[in-house]
Design an enzyme around this catalytic site. Structure first.
Site, PDB file in Angstrom:
ATOM      1  N   SER A 140       0.844  -1.167   0.030  1.00 40.40           N
ATOM      2  CA  SER A 140       0.028  -0.069   0.031  1.00 40.40           C
ATOM      3  C   SER A 140       0.790   1.144   0.030  1.00 40.40           C
ATOM      4  O   SER A 140       1.947   1.196   0.326  1.00 40.40           O
ATOM      5  CB  SER A 140      -0.792  -0.061   1.394  1.00 40.40           C
ATOM      6  OG  SER A 140      -1.505   1.363   1.531  1.00 40.40           O
ATOM      7  N   TYR A 153      -1.531  -0.856  10.406  1.00 35.48           N
ATOM      8  CA  TYR A 153      -1.756  -1.169   8.948  1.00 35.48           C
ATOM      9  C   TYR A 153      -0.652  -0.921   8.193  1.00 35.48           C
ATOM     10  O   TYR A 153      -0.053  -1.676   7.316  1.00 35.48           O
ATOM     11  CB  TYR A 153      -2.878  -0.495   8.291  1.00 35.48           C
ATOM     12  CG  TYR A 153      -3.350  -0.717   7.023  1.00 35.48           C
ATOM     13  CD1 TYR A 153      -3.891  -1.861   6.613  1.00 35.48           C
ATOM     14  CD2 TYR A 153      -3.034   0.299   5.866  1.00 35.48           C
ATOM     15  CE1 TYR A 153      -3.756  -2.266   5.203  1.00 35.48           C
ATOM     16  CE2 TYR A 153      -3.018   0.046   4.730  1.00 35.48           C
ATOM     17  CZ  TYR A 153      -3.721  -1.361   4.148  1.00 35.48           C
ATOM     18  OH  TYR A 153      -4.015  -1.335   2.869  1.00 35.48           O
TER      19      TYR A 153
HETATM   20  N1  LIG Z   1      -8.496  -0.302  -1.569  1.00 33.81           N
HETATM   21  C1  LIG Z   1      -7.297   0.556  -1.340  1.00 33.81           C
HETATM   22  O1  LIG Z   1      -7.359   1.684  -1.520  1.00 33.81           O
HETATM   23  C2  LIG Z   1      -6.209  -0.222  -1.070  1.00 33.81           C
HETATM   24  C3  LIG Z   1      -5.116   0.438  -0.900  1.00 33.81           C
HETATM   25  C4  LIG Z   1      -3.700  -0.034  -0.766  1.00 33.81           C
HETATM   26  C5  LIG Z   1      -3.498  -1.554  -0.376  1.00 33.81           C
HETATM   27  N2  LIG Z   1      -4.712  -2.163  -0.615  1.00 33.81           N
HETATM   28  C6  LIG Z   1      -4.731  -3.576  -0.390  1.00 33.81           C
HETATM   29  O2  LIG Z   1      -5.378  -4.391  -1.344  1.00 33.81           O
HETATM   30  C7  LIG Z   1      -5.634  -5.795  -0.765  1.00 33.81           C
HETATM   31  C8  LIG Z   1      -6.900  -5.947  -1.241  1.00 33.81           C
HETATM   32  O3  LIG Z   1      -8.073  -5.343  -0.660  1.00 33.81           O
HETATM   33  P1  LIG Z   1      -9.019  -4.470  -1.372  1.00 33.81           P
HETATM   34  O4  LIG Z   1      -9.062  -3.081  -1.553  1.00 33.81           O
HETATM   35  O5  LIG Z   1      -9.454  -4.911  -2.686  1.00 33.81           O
HETATM   36  O6  LIG Z   1     -10.480  -4.694  -0.217  1.00 33.81           O
HETATM   37  P2  LIG Z   1     -11.594  -5.799  -0.201  1.00 33.81           P
HETATM   38  O7  LIG Z   1     -12.659  -5.642  -1.399  1.00 33.81           O
HETATM   39  O8  LIG Z   1     -12.006  -5.690   1.223  1.00 33.81           O
HETATM   40  O9  LIG Z   1     -10.794  -7.180  -0.418  1.00 33.81           O
HETATM   41  C9  LIG Z   1      -9.910  -7.833   0.672  1.00 33.81           C
HETATM   42  C10 LIG Z   1     -10.023  -9.154   0.140  1.00 33.81           C
HETATM   43  O10 LIG Z   1      -9.184  -9.894   1.286  1.00 33.81           O
HETATM   44  C11 LIG Z   1      -9.986 -10.958   1.827  1.00 33.81           C
HETATM   45  N3  LIG Z   1      -9.684 -11.405   3.113  1.00 33.81           N
HETATM   46  C12 LIG Z   1      -9.669 -10.742   4.277  1.00 33.81           C
HETATM   47  N4  LIG Z   1      -9.508 -11.349   5.409  1.00 33.81           N
HETATM   48  C13 LIG Z   1      -8.983 -12.635   4.747  1.00 33.81           C
HETATM   49  C14 LIG Z   1      -8.591 -13.874   5.588  1.00 33.81           C
HETATM   50  N5  LIG Z   1      -8.558 -14.042   6.644  1.00 33.81           N
HETATM   51  N6  LIG Z   1      -8.362 -14.850   4.500  1.00 33.81           N
HETATM   52  C15 LIG Z   1      -8.619 -15.039   3.186  1.00 33.81           C
HETATM   53  N7  LIG Z   1      -8.890 -13.814   2.568  1.00 33.81           N
HETATM   54  C16 LIG Z   1      -9.273 -12.629   3.308  1.00 33.81           C
HETATM   55  C17 LIG Z   1     -11.404 -10.676   1.524  1.00 33.81           C
HETATM   56  O11 LIG Z   1     -12.336 -11.832   1.325  1.00 33.81           O
HETATM   57  P3  LIG Z   1     -12.952 -12.703   2.388  1.00 33.81           P
HETATM   58  O12 LIG Z   1     -13.839 -11.667   3.167  1.00 33.81           O
HETATM   59  O13 LIG Z   1     -14.275 -13.372   1.447  1.00 33.81           O
HETATM   60  O14 LIG Z   1     -12.197 -13.583   2.763  1.00 33.81           O
HETATM   61  C18 LIG Z   1     -11.372  -9.998   0.329  1.00 33.81           C
HETATM   62  O15 LIG Z   1     -11.383 -10.776  -0.970  1.00 33.81           O
HETATM   63  C19 LIG Z   1      -5.515  -5.650   0.866  1.00 33.81           C
HETATM   64  O16 LIG Z   1      -4.466  -6.401   1.156  1.00 33.81           O
HETATM   65  C20 LIG Z   1      -5.321  -4.161   0.996  1.00 33.81           C
HETATM   66  O17 LIG Z   1      -4.610  -3.782   2.218  1.00 33.81           O
HETATM   67  C21 LIG Z   1      -5.812  -1.599  -0.969  1.00 33.81           C
END
Ligand SMILES: NC(=O)c1ccc[n+]([C@@H]2O[C@H](COP(=O)([O-])OP(=O)(O)OC[C@H]3O[C@@H](n4cnc5c(N)ncnc54)[C@H](OP(=O)(O)O)[C@@H]3O)[C@@H](O)[C@H]2O)c1
Length: 247
Positions: A140, A153
């Site tokens: 991130s 985080y």
């Molecule tokens: N969105 C942003 O602005 C942003 C920015 C920087 C970095 N990120 C990073 O991007 C990644 C993806 O996040 P996203 O933004 O796409 O959010 P999201 O839509 O909430 O996706 C998060 C994913 O992680 C899964 N997850 C959570 N806990 C888990 C566990 N214990 N085991 C397996 N899967 C798990 C969730 O699936 P289930 O709930 O079905 O398990 C979901 O598929 C994360 O690492 C986040 O920190 C996001």
């Protein structure tokens, strides 16, 4: 070259993981989807297959080593090998340290740090044996810059940065040809904010996402670009976010 590659994606049930699964499958990758919400995974896999792609899925809690191992087994049994793993599962329940949301702290360490370790431990034997493999992880911009509310985080995402860089260096030294790509997204419109438990922090972050957030498709295209590189080339770091977000 993406066509024919077998790619495991953790956190594939929504957001960045879902967008990446769909894009890679549309380019001919065989995708293996893992997350906890099986019904979401089924829907995504069905959609991919309706579009002529190939996808299998399995319930995965990345905090459990045995479930990470099972996803790698599913990939090899379904498609014969693993070429890449996208370690993307994560959550971001930010809050000031003074709020003492210790359950959130521990959950972030379990998923964002130990989940990455478990995924790598599961796939590394395959990659070492075949002397090739691609590890891609979602850090991130919080892994590049500190900000109030993001101590834990950000710490988990700094960990990803360091870990991936050492993985790349050690593989180069050991001649195992494991490539790495670490992605540093800014604000991306996904379900990520649903993990907040601190209302004030959520309101603050929501204002940022409402103003700046971009589609997860943008991150998917960067992952596809990394996987598309020739075997002798690694592009190990990508910072990508909204053009107008002053992160
Ligand atoms: N969105 C942003 O602005 C942003 C920015 C920087 C970095 N990120 C990073 O991007 C990644 C993806 O996040 P996203 O933004 O796409 O959010 P999201 O839509 O909430 O996706 C998060 C994913 O992680 C899964 N997850 C959570 N806990 C888990 C566990 N214990 N085991 C397996 N899967 C798990 C969730 O699936 P289930 O709930 O079905 O398990 C979901 O598929 C994360 O690492 C986040 O920190 C996001």
């Amino acid at each position: 070259m993406i066509k024919g590659k077998v790619v495991i994606i953790t956190g594939a049930s929504s957001g960045i993981g879902e967008a990446t699964a769909k894009l890679l499958a549309s380019k001919g990758a065989k995708v293996v989807l893992g997350a906890r919400r099986a019904e979401h995974l089924k829907q995504i896999a069905d959609e991919i297959e309706q579009q002529g792609g190939q996808a299998v899925y399995q319930t995965l809690d990345v905090t459990r080593q045995s479930e990470n191992d099972a996803v790698v087994k599913l990939a090899t049994e379904s498609f014969g090998r693993v070429d890449a793993i996208f370690l993307n599962a994560g959550l971001m329940p930010n809050s000031p340290l003074s709020a003492l949301k210790t359950d959130d702290w521990h959950q972030m360490v379990d998923v964002n740090v130990k989940g990455v370790l478990n995924g790598v431990a599961a796939v590394l034997p395959e990659f070492l044996a075949q002397k090739s493999g691609h590890v891609i992880a979602t850090s991130s911009v919080a892994g590049l810059k500190a900000y109030p509310g993001g101590a834990v985080y950000g710490g988990t995402k700094w960990f990803v940065r360091d870990f991936m860089e050492v993985l790349r260096m050690e593989s180069a030294m050991e001649g195992t040809n494991i490539r790495t790509a670490t992605i540093y997204p800014g604000a991306v419109n996904t379900e990520l904010l649903s993990t907040f438990s601190d209302k004030a922090s959520l309101d603050q972050m929501k204002a940022i996402y409402d103003k700046f957030g971009i589609s997860p498709d943008r991150i998917a295209s960067v992952v596809a670009f990394a996987i598309d590189q020739p075997e002798d080339t690694t592009i190990n770091e990508f910072t990508i976010g909204p053009a107008n977000q002053p992160w």
